[in-house]
Design an enzyme around this catalytic site. Structure first.
Site, short mmCIF file in Angstrom:
data_model
loop_
_atom_site.label_atom_id
_atom_site.label_comp_id
_atom_site.label_asym_id
_atom_site.label_seq_id
_atom_site.Cartn_x
_atom_site.Cartn_y
_atom_site.Cartn_z
N PRO A 95 19.47 19.84 24.38
CA PRO A 95 20.77 19.00 25.17
C PRO A 95 21.19 20.09 26.59
O PRO A 95 22.09 20.55 26.22
CB PRO A 95 21.60 18.32 24.49
CG PRO A 95 21.26 19.29 22.97
CD PRO A 95 20.61 19.64 22.56
N CYS A 96 20.95 20.05 27.33
CA CYS A 96 20.72 21.36 28.67
C CYS A 96 22.41 20.50 29.13
O CYS A 96 23.45 21.41 29.40
CB CYS A 96 20.30 21.43 29.20
SG CYS A 96 18.82 23.51 28.54
#
Length: 155
Positions: free
Chosen positions: A123-124
Site C-alpha cells: 500500500p504505497c
C-alpha cells in the site's frame, strides 16, 4: 506458466486488474474508470478479485495471506516493509527507507513507490512526503487521499 488476468469491478472506482501466476500476484492495477468500457477478457469470478472489490467498498482486509512476487534487492525490501505498515497508519519516504534497512534512501523509496506493481497488497498510498501528502502517479493525489480516507487518515 502463462499469467492469468483477473478483472474486478469496484463501484465508484472503476475496473481493476490483477495478474496471477498460479496463486502468486505478479501485478495489480488499482481500479479506474475506462472511458471506452471495461477491459475485455480476464476472469471476473476469482476470489481474490472479489476480495479486492470488497476492499474498495470498505471491507477491512490486510491481504497478509496473499503471496506476492517481490523484486530482488531494495525494492523487495521496501515492499516487505510496507506490507507491515498497518491500515490507518502512514510513514514518510525516509521512514520507509529506514524500515527497509537503508536509512537515508528516501528518494530511492520514492522511486520504489512510483514503480510499485502490487497495488493494494503493497500500500504505497500509506507513504507520504515529509512535508505533505506526496504524489500518487497517474492516479493523482485525489485518489491517494480517497484511499487514505477509507482508512481514517485525513491529510
Amino acid at each position: 506458466m502463462q499469467p492469468t488476468l483477473v478483472l474486478y469491478d469496484a463501484p465508484g472506482w472503476g475496473t481493476g486488474e490483477l495478474w496471477l501466476e498460479g496463486d502468486v500476484v505478479v501485478w495489480c492495477e488499482h481500479p479506474r474508470p475506462h472511458p471506452a468500457g471495461a477491459p475485455a477478457g480476464g476472469r471476473r469470478d476469482h476470489p481474490l478479485g472479489k476480495r479486492l472489490a470488497a476492499w474498495f467498498a470498505g471491507t477491512v482486509d490486510d491481504f497478509a495471506d496473499v503471496e506476492l512476487e517481490f523484486e530482488p534487492g531494495f525494492h523487495g525490501d521496501c515492499a516487505r516493509a510496507l506490507r507491515s505498515v498497518p491500515r490507518g497508519s502512514i510513514v514518510t519516504y525516509g521512514e520507509l527507507a529506514a524500515l527497509a534497512g537503508r536509512p537515508g534512501a528516501a528518494r530511492a523509496a520514492g522511486t520504489f513507490c512510483a514503480r510499485n506493481r502490487l497495488g493494494v497488497f503493497v500500500p504505497c498510498h500509506r507513504v507520504v512526503a515529509a512535508n505533505g501528502i506526496g504524489s500518487y502517479g497517474e492516479l493523482g493525489v485525489g485518489y491517494k487521499r480517497r484511499l487514505l480516507a477509507m482508512e481514517g487518515v485525513e491529510l
